[in-house]
Write an enzyme that holds these catalytic residues in place. Structure first.
Site, PDB file in Angstrom:
ATOM      1  CB  CYS A 116      -0.970  -0.013   1.173  1.00 39.18           C
ATOM      2  SG  CYS A 116      -2.176  -1.328   0.980  1.00 39.18           S
ATOM      3  CG  HIS A 139      -3.304   3.303   1.867  1.00 38.77           C
ATOM      4  ND1 HIS A 139      -3.609   2.946   0.581  1.00 38.77           N
ATOM      5  CD2 HIS A 139      -3.455   2.186   2.640  1.00 38.77           C
ATOM      6  CE1 HIS A 139      -3.920   1.659   0.567  1.00 38.77           C
ATOM      7  NE2 HIS A 139      -3.847   1.176   1.784  1.00 38.77           N
ATOM      8  CG  ASN A 162      -6.698  -0.944   0.378  1.00 38.89           C
ATOM      9  OD1 ASN A 162      -5.939  -0.422  -0.440  1.00 38.89           O
ATOM     10  ND2 ASN A 162      -6.257  -1.510   1.494  1.00 38.89           N
TER      11      ASN A 162
HETATM   12  O1  UT7 Z   1      -4.110  -1.357   3.250  1.00 39.23           O
HETATM   13  C1  UT7 Z   1      -3.093  -1.983   3.949  1.00 39.23           C
HETATM   14  C2  UT7 Z   1      -3.268  -1.960   5.412  1.00 39.23           C
HETATM   15  N1  UT7 Z   1      -4.519  -2.525   5.786  1.00 39.23           N
HETATM   16  C3  UT7 Z   1      -5.274  -1.896   6.663  1.00 39.23           C
HETATM   17  O2  UT7 Z   1      -4.953  -0.823   7.086  1.00 39.23           O
HETATM   18  C4  UT7 Z   1      -6.543  -2.598   7.116  1.00 39.23           C
HETATM   19  C5  UT7 Z   1      -6.649  -2.557   8.589  1.00 39.23           C
HETATM   20  N2  UT7 Z   1      -7.762  -3.284   9.140  1.00 39.23           N
HETATM   21  C6  UT7 Z   1      -9.077  -2.917   8.974  1.00 39.23           C
HETATM   22  O3  UT7 Z   1      -9.374  -2.016   8.224  1.00 39.23           O
HETATM   23  C7  UT7 Z   1     -10.091  -3.587   9.831  1.00 39.23           C
HETATM   24  O4  UT7 Z   1      -9.457  -4.346  10.820  1.00 39.23           O
HETATM   25  C8  UT7 Z   1     -11.090  -4.500   9.063  1.00 39.23           C
HETATM   26  C9  UT7 Z   1     -12.023  -3.651   8.219  1.00 39.23           C
HETATM   27  C10 UT7 Z   1     -10.330  -5.463   8.173  1.00 39.23           C
HETATM   28  C11 UT7 Z   1     -11.932  -5.284  10.043  1.00 39.23           C
HETATM   29  O5  UT7 Z   1     -12.599  -4.380  10.914  1.00 39.23           O
HETATM   30  P1  UT7 Z   1     -12.536  -4.567  12.509  1.00 39.23           P
HETATM   31  O6  UT7 Z   1     -13.356  -3.514  13.087  1.00 39.23           O
HETATM   32  O7  UT7 Z   1     -11.095  -4.617  12.888  1.00 39.23           O
HETATM   33  O8  UT7 Z   1     -13.228  -5.963  12.674  1.00 39.23           O
HETATM   34  P2  UT7 Z   1     -12.790  -7.153  13.610  1.00 39.23           P
HETATM   35  O9  UT7 Z   1     -11.915  -8.074  12.849  1.00 39.23           O
HETATM   36  O10 UT7 Z   1     -12.306  -6.622  14.927  1.00 39.23           O
HETATM   37  O11 UT7 Z   1     -14.199  -7.809  13.867  1.00 39.23           O
HETATM   38  C12 UT7 Z   1     -15.223  -7.121  14.599  1.00 39.23           C
HETATM   39  C13 UT7 Z   1     -16.492  -7.940  14.490  1.00 39.23           C
HETATM   40  C14 UT7 Z   1     -16.308  -9.416  14.840  1.00 39.23           C
HETATM   41  O12 UT7 Z   1     -17.511  -9.878  15.428  1.00 39.23           O
HETATM   42  P3  UT7 Z   1     -17.647  -9.990  17.021  1.00 39.23           P
HETATM   43  O13 UT7 Z   1     -16.555 -10.930  17.449  1.00 39.23           O
HETATM   44  O14 UT7 Z   1     -17.481  -8.606  17.556  1.00 39.23           O
HETATM   45  O15 UT7 Z   1     -19.030 -10.546  17.201  1.00 39.23           O
HETATM   46  C15 UT7 Z   1     -16.132 -10.070  13.495  1.00 39.23           C
HETATM   47  O16 UT7 Z   1     -16.517 -11.418  13.514  1.00 39.23           O
HETATM   48  O17 UT7 Z   1     -16.960  -7.909  13.127  1.00 39.23           O
HETATM   49  C16 UT7 Z   1     -17.059  -9.247  12.635  1.00 39.23           C
HETATM   50  N3  UT7 Z   1     -16.652  -9.223  11.256  1.00 39.23           N
HETATM   51  C17 UT7 Z   1     -17.527  -9.061  10.247  1.00 39.23           C
HETATM   52  N4  UT7 Z   1     -18.871  -8.945  10.242  1.00 39.23           N
HETATM   53  C18 UT7 Z   1     -19.453  -8.777   9.034  1.00 39.23           C
HETATM   54  C19 UT7 Z   1     -15.394  -9.304  10.742  1.00 39.23           C
HETATM   55  N5  UT7 Z   1     -15.446  -9.192   9.405  1.00 39.23           N
HETATM   56  C20 UT7 Z   1     -16.753  -9.047   9.078  1.00 39.23           C
HETATM   57  C21 UT7 Z   1     -17.433  -8.868   7.860  1.00 39.23           C
HETATM   58  N6  UT7 Z   1     -18.773  -8.732   7.882  1.00 39.23           N
HETATM   59  N7  UT7 Z   1     -16.777  -8.808   6.684  1.00 39.23           N
END
Ligand code: UT7
Length: 334
Positions: free
Chosen positions: A118, A259, A289
């Protein structure tokens, strides 16, 4: 800090390309355990673009460069060097730069690909600057282009809805007026981040095999939560640092060009810098992204919409796989 040379490097043209095909959040709702609401609120993404399966990254890069050349009113034969930031080259080799050079008839250019995920665009731009500052090159094109749909596992809800396909390009030329152009750059890498965001298969460690295919090793893997925390800190810290080093206050900044990985990371970065969101370039809602393409597509779109003017201070910041991260400060010159 940049080692100042004979000239400053200034951006004198921009161009971008996004494929026509739009994939909205509902598309994923239909077959994955996710929702439009979750995607919008957790990422800021509403839709993204997909390039046709049989078209490569160079297709988009060529379109972006054609747009750039048209905007500058010059031909490709004037270009000395083409640097392509990408993690989705058409093939491992020859480089995408060679493929673009052949497709466009850039007979006076040499070039190469640069892989920094990225941060591919800002690392490429920082590299390109050196050729302009030294006086050895007069016109250098930097492209950020990625066909992320080629390396995303459409069954993995952790990644497939985040990414899109696009290309953006800038032209760099020298100026003797040191108050304009690219004024500072701070770049970092930290290999400890490799285990949280990678594509394991297809390199010399895990050459393509039935096993690498079965284990989905040719796709992006991301531990989103861990990368999120590091990205918020890394991008905000380096953006703040470049302001501080150059004695700039929030009111001196015309635009942050971050980014586009997650709107919450972008907001956290703007907060740390003390700037309001109306001074932040955002297109994540439309394109998701696009890896190396996020920053140049933002700049090009805002320029095409007449929103950038001479004298504007821009801070370009990114964070990505590696980890790789950094910031560039520039004063818009045309
Ligand atoms: O570009 C290069 C660098 N990359 C980045 O900067 C990306 C960095 N990471 C992110 O942008 C975020 O971590 C994500 C968008 C990938 C994920 O968001 P998050 O808020 O960190 O989600 P999480 O993994 O902490 O999950 C939160 C909740 C979980 O449910 P519970 O345990 O709270 O019930 C997950 O199971 O959201 C759930 N979840 C989803 N629900 C619906 C995780 N992915 C999904 C999904 N749809 N796609």
């Amino acid at each position: 800090m940049l080692n100042k040379g004979l000239y400053n490097a200034m951006i004198t043209s921009v161009g971008h390309y996004v494929p026509d095909r739009v994939i909205n959040n509902k598309f994923f709702e239909e077959y994955l355990d996710t929702s439009d609401e979750w995607i919008r609120t957790r990422t800021g993404i509403q839709e993204r673009r997909r390039l046709d399966r049989d078209l490569p990254t160079s297709y988009m890069a060529v379109k972006a460069i054609e747009n750039l050349l048209h905007n500058r009113g010059i031909g490709i034969e004037e270009i000395d060097l083409i640097i392509v930031g990408t993690v989705t080259p058409d093939m491992i080799y020859p480089s995408t730069a060679c493929i673009i050079q052949e497709k466009m008839g850039a007979t006076n250019a040499w070039g190469f690909d640069l892989m920094a995920a990225c941060s591919g665009f800002i690392f490429s731009l920082t590299t390109a600057i050196q050729f302009i500052q030294s006086g050895s090159h007069k016109k250098v094109i930097v492209v950020g282009a990625d066909k992320m749909s080629a390396i995303t596992n459409m069954e993995d809800r952790n990644t497939c809805l985040l990414f899109g396909d696009a290309a953006g390009a800038v032209l760099l030329e020298p100026t003797e007026d040191k108050s304009y152009g690219i004024r500072d750059a701070i770049m970092h890498i930290d290999g400890k981040g490799g285990k949280y965001l990678h594509q394991l298969g297809g390199g010399s460690l895990h050459p393509a095999s039935h096993e690498t295919v079965d284990k989905r090793m040719h796709f992006v893997y991301q531990d989103g939560k861990t990368v999120f925390k590091e990205a918020v800190k890394g991008m905000a810290d380096v953006s703040y640092q470049i302001m501080k080093d150059n004695k700039l206050k929030p009111e001196d900044i015309s635009y942050l060009v971050p980014h586009q990985a997650n709107l919450r990371i972008i907001t956290a970065c703007a907060d740390r810098m003390g700037i309001s969101m109306d001074k932040v370039m955002v297109n994540i809602h439309k394109y998701g992204n696009t890896t190396s393409a996020t920053i140049p597509t933002c700049i090009s779109e805002y320029w095409h919409n007449g929103k950038i003017k001479k004298g504007d201070n821009l801070i370009l910041s990114s964070f990505g796989a590696g980890y790789t991260w950094g910031s560039i400060l520039l004063k818009w010159a045309y």
